[in-house]
Design a protein around this motif. Structure first.
Motif, PDB file in Angstrom:
ATOM      1  N   ARG A  26       0.831  -1.213   0.000  1.00 26.36           N
ATOM      2  CA  ARG A  26       0.000   0.000   0.000  1.00 26.36           C
ATOM      3  C   ARG A  26       0.863   1.259   0.000  1.00 26.36           C
ATOM      4  N   THR A  27       1.975   1.214   0.748  1.00 22.67           N
ATOM      5  CA  THR A  27       2.873   2.373   0.792  1.00 22.67           C
ATOM      6  C   THR A  27       3.480   2.634  -0.580  1.00 22.67           C
ATOM      7  N   VAL A  28       3.946   1.574  -1.241  1.00 24.80           N
ATOM      8  CA  VAL A  28       4.521   1.720  -2.584  1.00 24.80           C
ATOM      9  C   VAL A  28       3.484   2.252  -3.553  1.00 24.80           C
ATOM     10  N   LEU A  29       2.251   1.742  -3.436  1.00 25.68           N
ATOM     11  CA  LEU A  29       1.189   2.192  -4.340  1.00 25.68           C
ATOM     12  C   LEU A  29       0.876   3.659  -4.131  1.00 25.68           C
ATOM     13  N   ARG A  30       0.779   4.094  -2.865  1.00 23.14           N
ATOM     14  CA  ARG A  30       0.502   5.510  -2.584  1.00 23.14           C
ATOM     15  C   ARG A  30       1.608   6.400  -3.146  1.00 23.14           C
ATOM     16  N   ARG A  31       2.857   5.974  -2.964  1.00 23.57           N
ATOM     17  CA  ARG A  31       3.967   6.780  -3.485  1.00 23.57           C
ATOM     18  C   ARG A  31       3.941   6.831  -5.002  1.00 23.57           C
ATOM     19  N   SER A  32       3.609   5.712  -5.621  1.00 23.78           N
ATOM     20  CA  SER A  32       3.545   5.679  -7.084  1.00 23.78           C
ATOM     21  C   SER A  32       2.448   6.593  -7.594  1.00 23.78           C
ATOM     22  N   LEU A  33       1.287   6.571  -6.933  1.00 21.15           N
ATOM     23  CA  LEU A  33       0.185   7.431  -7.350  1.00 21.15           C
ATOM     24  C   LEU A  33       0.543   8.904  -7.149  1.00 21.15           C
ATOM     25  N   ALA A  34       1.194   9.198  -6.014  1.00 19.68           N
ATOM     26  CA  ALA A  34       1.591  10.581  -5.752  1.00 19.68           C
ATOM     27  C   ALA A  34       2.600  11.051  -6.794  1.00 19.68           C
ATOM     28  N   ARG A  35       3.536  10.172  -7.172  1.00 14.53           N
ATOM     29  CA  ARG A  35       4.529  10.524  -8.182  1.00 14.53           C
ATOM     30  C   ARG A  35       3.854  10.736  -9.542  1.00 14.53           C
ATOM     31  N   ALA A  36       2.858   9.878  -9.817  1.00 10.63           N
ATOM     32  CA  ALA A  36       2.148  10.011 -11.091  1.00 10.63           C
ATOM     33  C   ALA A  36       1.388  11.330 -11.149  1.00 10.63           C
ATOM     34  N   ARG A  37       0.763  11.707 -10.025  1.00 12.68           N
ATOM     35  CA  ARG A  37       0.048  12.992  -9.996  1.00 12.68           C
ATOM     36  C   ARG A  37       1.015  14.157 -10.173  1.00 12.68           C
ATOM     37  N   PHE A  38       2.183  14.025  -9.510  1.00 11.70           N
ATOM     38  CA  PHE A  38       3.192  15.082  -9.641  1.00 11.70           C
ATOM     39  C   PHE A  38       3.666  15.175 -11.095  1.00 11.70           C
ATOM     40  N   ASP A  39       3.900  14.028 -11.732  1.00  9.64           N
ATOM     41  CA  ASP A  39       4.372  14.025 -13.122  1.00  9.64           C
ATOM     42  C   ASP A  39       3.324  14.639 -14.039  1.00  9.64           C
ATOM     43  N   ARG A  40       2.045  14.343 -13.805  1.00  8.80           N
ATOM     44  CA  ARG A  40       1.002  14.931 -14.660  1.00  8.80           C
ATOM     45  C   ARG A  40       0.934  16.433 -14.471  1.00  8.80           C
ATOM     46  N   SER A  41       1.104  16.869 -13.208  1.00 10.26           N
ATOM     47  CA  SER A  41       1.091  18.310 -12.943  1.00 10.26           C
ATOM     48  C   SER A  41       2.258  18.998 -13.642  1.00 10.26           C
ATOM     49  N   ALA A  42       3.420  18.367 -13.605  1.00  6.88           N
ATOM     50  CA  ALA A  42       4.601  18.945 -14.258  1.00  6.88           C
ATOM     51  C   ALA A  42       4.406  19.025 -15.762  1.00  6.88           C
ATOM     52  N   VAL A  43       3.789  17.986 -16.337  1.00  7.82           N
ATOM     53  CA  VAL A  43       3.539  17.989 -17.785  1.00  7.82           C
ATOM     54  C   VAL A  43       2.582  19.104 -18.152  1.00  7.82           C
ATOM     55  N   ARG A  44       1.511  19.264 -17.337  1.00 10.95           N
ATOM     56  CA  ARG A  44       0.556  20.336 -17.625  1.00 10.95           C
ATOM     57  C   ARG A  44       1.220  21.703 -17.500  1.00 10.95           C
ATOM     58  N   ALA A  45       2.096  21.857 -16.499  1.00 11.04           N
ATOM     59  CA  ALA A  45       2.775  23.147 -16.315  1.00 11.04           C
ATOM     60  C   ALA A  45       3.676  23.456 -17.502  1.00 11.04           C
ATOM     61  N   ARG A  46       4.414  22.461 -18.000  1.00 10.64           N
ATOM     62  CA  ARG A  46       5.289  22.688 -19.163  1.00 10.64           C
ATOM     63  C   ARG A  46       4.462  23.026 -20.397  1.00 10.64           C
ATOM     64  N   ALA A  47       3.352  22.316 -20.516  1.00  8.21           N
ATOM     65  CA  ALA A  47       2.497  22.583 -21.680  1.00  8.21           C
ATOM     66  C   ALA A  47       1.935  23.992 -21.626  1.00  8.21           C
ATOM     67  N   ALA A  48       1.591  24.465 -20.437  1.00  8.11           N
ATOM     68  CA  ALA A  48       1.047  25.812 -20.287  1.00  8.11           C
ATOM     69  C   ALA A  48       2.099  26.855 -20.624  1.00  8.11           C
ATOM     70  N   ARG A  49       3.355  26.613 -20.195  1.00  6.38           N
ATOM     71  CA  ARG A  49       4.421  27.563 -20.502  1.00  6.38           C
ATOM     72  C   ARG A  49       4.665  27.647 -22.003  1.00  6.38           C
ATOM     73  N   ARG A  50       4.601  26.514 -22.698  1.00  5.91           N
ATOM     74  CA  ARG A  50       4.793  26.528 -24.148  1.00  5.91           C
ATOM     75  C   ARG A  50       3.684  27.315 -24.846  1.00  5.91           C
ATOM     76  N   ALA A  51       2.499  27.219 -24.317  1.00  5.65           N
ATOM     77  CA  ALA A  51       1.350  27.864 -24.975  1.00  5.65           C
ATOM     78  C   ALA A  51       1.244  29.337 -24.662  1.00  5.65           C
ATOM     79  N   THR A  52       1.970  29.844 -23.651  1.00  7.08           N
ATOM     80  CA  THR A  52       1.867  31.254 -23.255  1.00  7.08           C
ATOM     81  C   THR A  52       3.072  32.031 -23.756  1.00  7.08           C
ATOM     82  N   PRO A  53       2.899  33.029 -24.700  1.00  6.21           N
ATOM     83  CA  PRO A  53       4.036  33.813 -25.224  1.00  6.21           C
ATOM     84  C   PRO A  53       4.736  34.583 -24.114  1.00  6.21           C
ATOM     85  N   GLY A  54       6.043  34.646 -24.224  1.00  5.03           N
ATOM     86  CA  GLY A  54       6.824  35.439 -23.288  1.00  5.03           C
ATOM     87  C   GLY A  54       7.084  34.766 -21.963  1.00  5.03           C
ATOM     88  N   THR A  55       6.693  33.543 -21.824  1.00  2.00           N
ATOM     89  CA  THR A  55       6.957  32.861 -20.565  1.00  2.00           C
ATOM     90  C   THR A  55       7.778  31.627 -20.831  1.00  2.00           C
TER      91      THR A  55
END
Length: 204
Positions: free
Chosen positions: A165-194
């Protein structure tokens, strides 16, 4: 072996009474003769007279150390080796101890090397009793050993599940973090000047 269990558990006898328990560990299953010539052993233990005669002999031996015992006895009940065998098919020839307890029939060799530690060939089936380690006369010792093994396995399984259960929770938390990072990078690419420039510039 002589005991008086009612001393610790008075509920075993009526008020003001007592009980004497006697176990004879070495009694022949099929007696062929008697050194004193009595009682008659010709009919074996099926003859109640043999049982009664043996009880009288035993009480007489005890009375040497407990004078007046026979006068105090109001009733007795005895189980012969034949009676033990009839009541329990595991008590071969009336032996309640599960066979020999010699060294080669003890420890990891009891009841055999292939079934040591109370395991059997059937998954989930455990073997306990006098014919298993630690042997006869130990009041549930084999059952306690099996219970400890089962509880230990249960605790081990709980530990594995908790770790999983501990490994699963950490994996899910890492996956959520990775998705957030991907969305943040995508947002920066789409916004001029940033962020950083992701365009390819061809120069001469």
């Amino acid at each position: 072996m002589v005991g008086q269990q009612h001393v610790l558990d008075p509920s075993r006898v009526p008020p003001g009474r007592a009980a004497l328990w006697v176990q004879l560990q070495e009694v022949p299953f099929a007696p062929s003769s008697d050194a004193a010539g009595e009682p008659d052993v010709s009919a074996g233990w099926d003859d109640e007279r043999l049982v009664a005669g043996y009880v009288e002999r035993v009480l007489g031996r005890i009375e040497v150390h407990a004078p007046g015992l026979r006068a105090l006895v109001t009733r007795w009940s005895a189980v012969s080796p034949a009676g033990i065998a009839a009541a329990n098919r595991n008590a071969v020839r009336g032996d309640p101890y599960g066979g020999s307890a010699e060294l080669d029939q003890n420890l990891i060799w009891r009841p055999g090397p292939s079934s040591s530690r109370h395991r059997t060939a059937v998954t989930g089936l455990w073997h306990i009793g006098a014919s298993t380690h630690p042997g006869p006369g130990l009041s549930g010792g084999s059952g306690r050993l099996v219970a400890r093994q089962l509880l230990g396995r249960a605790a081990q399984l709980r530990g594995l599940l908790a770790a999983g259960r501990t490994v699963l929770r950490r994996s899910l938390a890492r996956a959520r973090f990775d998705r957030s990072a991907v969305r943040a990078r995508a947002a920066r690419r789409a916004t001029p000047g940033t962020g950083r420039a992701d365009a390819t510039v061809r120069c001469r």
